[in-house]
Design a protein around this motif. Structure first.
Motif, PDB file in Angstrom:
ATOM      1  N   TYR A 186     -53.476 113.603 -19.854  1.00 34.88           N
ATOM      2  CA  TYR A 186     -52.843 112.253 -19.190  1.00 34.88           C
ATOM      3  C   TYR A 186     -52.272 112.533 -17.715  1.00 34.88           C
ATOM      4  CZ  TYR A 186     -49.945 108.234 -18.078  1.00 34.88           C
ATOM      5  OH  TYR A 186     -49.287 107.269 -17.258  1.00 34.88           O
ATOM      6  N   LYS A 187     -51.546 113.651 -17.783  1.00 34.35           N
ATOM      7  CA  LYS A 187     -50.546 113.975 -16.557  1.00 34.35           C
ATOM      8  C   LYS A 187     -51.657 114.252 -15.560  1.00 34.35           C
ATOM      9  CE  LYS A 187     -46.773 116.851 -15.016  1.00 34.35           C
ATOM     10  NZ  LYS A 187     -45.907 117.829 -15.548  1.00 34.35           N
ATOM     11  N   SER A 246     -53.173 111.111 -14.144  1.00 31.22           N
ATOM     12  CA  SER A 246     -52.171 110.268 -13.650  1.00 31.22           C
ATOM     13  C   SER A 246     -51.633 110.758 -11.933  1.00 31.22           C
ATOM     14  CB  SER A 246     -50.972 109.949 -14.391  1.00 31.22           C
ATOM     15  OG  SER A 246     -50.237 111.114 -14.860  1.00 31.22           O
ATOM     16  N   THR A 247     -51.864 112.254 -11.876  1.00 36.18           N
ATOM     17  CA  THR A 247     -51.142 112.768 -10.908  1.00 36.18           C
ATOM     18  C   THR A 247     -52.095 113.148  -9.784  1.00 36.18           C
ATOM     19  OG1 THR A 247     -51.016 115.001 -11.961  1.00 36.18           O
ATOM     20  CG2 THR A 247     -48.898 113.525 -11.886  1.00 36.18           C
ATOM     21  N   LYS A 287     -56.726 106.137  -7.136  1.00 39.54           N
ATOM     22  CA  LYS A 287     -55.326 106.143  -7.181  1.00 39.54           C
ATOM     23  C   LYS A 287     -54.888 104.880  -7.327  1.00 39.54           C
ATOM     24  CE  LYS A 287     -52.870 109.139  -5.520  1.00 39.54           C
ATOM     25  NZ  LYS A 287     -51.955 110.070  -4.667  1.00 39.54           N
ATOM     26  N   SER A 291     -54.807 100.580  -9.108  1.00 36.38           N
ATOM     27  CA  SER A 291     -55.056  99.883 -10.169  1.00 36.38           C
ATOM     28  C   SER A 291     -56.229  98.859  -9.861  1.00 36.38           C
ATOM     29  CB  SER A 291     -53.724  99.063 -10.671  1.00 36.38           C
ATOM     30  OG  SER A 291     -53.495  98.311  -9.755  1.00 36.38           O
ATOM     31  N   ALA A 296     -51.614 100.849 -13.980  1.00 34.83           N
ATOM     32  CA  ALA A 296     -52.045 102.240 -13.908  1.00 34.83           C
ATOM     33  C   ALA A 296     -53.420 102.626 -12.947  1.00 34.83           C
ATOM     34  CB  ALA A 296     -52.353 102.626 -15.417  1.00 34.83           C
ATOM     35  N   PRO A 297     -53.411 103.723 -12.625  1.00 34.87           N
ATOM     36  CA  PRO A 297     -54.454 104.127 -11.544  1.00 34.87           C
ATOM     37  C   PRO A 297     -55.659 104.075 -12.418  1.00 34.87           C
ATOM     38  CG  PRO A 297     -52.421 105.820 -11.659  1.00 34.87           C
ATOM     39  CD  PRO A 297     -52.030 104.932 -12.679  1.00 34.87           C
ATOM     40  N   VAL A 310     -56.623 106.654 -14.696  1.00 28.24           N
ATOM     41  CA  VAL A 310     -55.996 106.815 -15.979  1.00 28.24           C
ATOM     42  C   VAL A 310     -56.742 105.497 -17.060  1.00 28.24           C
ATOM     43  CG1 VAL A 310     -53.742 105.841 -17.371  1.00 28.24           C
ATOM     44  CG2 VAL A 310     -53.592 107.315 -15.410  1.00 28.24           C
ATOM     45  N   TYR A 323     -59.729 107.318 -18.455  1.00 28.82           N
ATOM     46  CA  TYR A 323     -59.259 108.101 -19.428  1.00 28.82           C
ATOM     47  C   TYR A 323     -58.964 107.362 -20.671  1.00 28.82           C
ATOM     48  CZ  TYR A 323     -55.882 110.482 -22.448  1.00 28.82           C
ATOM     49  OH  TYR A 323     -55.054 111.233 -23.332  1.00 28.82           O
TER      50      TYR A 323
END
Length: 213
Positions: free
Chosen positions: A104-105, A108-109, A126, A128, A181-182, A185, A188
């Motif tokens: 997830y990290k 999200s980054t 990046k 939403s 959220a991006p 994500v 994912y």
């Protein structure tokens, strides 16, 4: 966890070089990781089923010896000793947490400012989803096994049935979380929800056939 993060980040770049699309690379990496965790997930479902059976036996003993606490404690001790492995049923889930958090990290980054063919209506992974298509789709897919179970279509999914109210509440929380959220994500979560749904349906079919046999 930094080591896992670095490995996943490098794998994502490798998969991007192969596919030429970060959206597809996210899907492939998620499927790869979930497949690696599949033996642990199956073990978790089996442990959860044993825990449910253990809870049922405990309830039966409490009803049978409700007037004899000494006998009840004796029988419960025997039951727990013979099912000690079932009490550790949460261990497989705990083992998955660092892996899934690192995955997830990574998503999200992500530092890249690119879009994807998978979600053609956005310019970059990046931001939403401005149309809330991904959050709604992710929530519906995540809740599909519980919806099928509630309707009686799917049985033995490895968890208890949720009421319609709980299903709606979980879906609403998922939508609210993914709404901001991006896109990375969101992809994912949709991929992992689809994988979980197929996994649960497959487990249900397998256990039902095993019971019939």
């Amino acid at each position: 966890m930094n080591v896992i993060f670095t490995i996943f980040n490098d794998l994502l770049n490798v998969l991007f070089n192969i596919s030429g699309d970060y959206g597809i690379a996210i899907i492939l990496l998620t499927i790869l990781v979930r497949t690696m965790l599949l033996p642990i997930a199956i073990k978790q479902r089996k442990s959860l089923k044993k825990q449910q059976e253990l809870s049922k036996k405990v309830h039966q003993l409490k009803e049978k010896y409700n007037q004899n606490k000494e006998k009840l404690n004796e029988e419960l001790q025997k039951l727990y000793m013979s099912n000690s492995s079932s009490i550790l049923g949460c261990l497989p889930m705990i083992l998955q947490i660092p892996v899934m958090y690192s995955l997830y990290k990574v998503f999200s980054t992500m530092a890249v400012e690119v879009g994807t063919k998978v979600i053609p209506w956005v310019s970059t992974l990046k931001i939403s989803d401005p149309y809330f298509i991904l959050p709604i789709a992710a929530a519906l897919i995540q809740l599909l096994p519980n919806i099928l179970s509630t309707l009686g279509i799917l049985k033995n999914i490895g968890g208890g049935k949720l009421s319609l109210g709980n299903v709606i509440m979980i879906g609403a929380v998922s939508v609210l979380f993914l709404a901001r959220a991006p896109i990375a994500v969101g992809i994912y979560f949709i991929t992992t929800s689809l994988y979980s749904t197929v996994e649960q349906i497959g487990y249900s079919i397998y256990t039902n056939k095993k019971c019939i046999a």
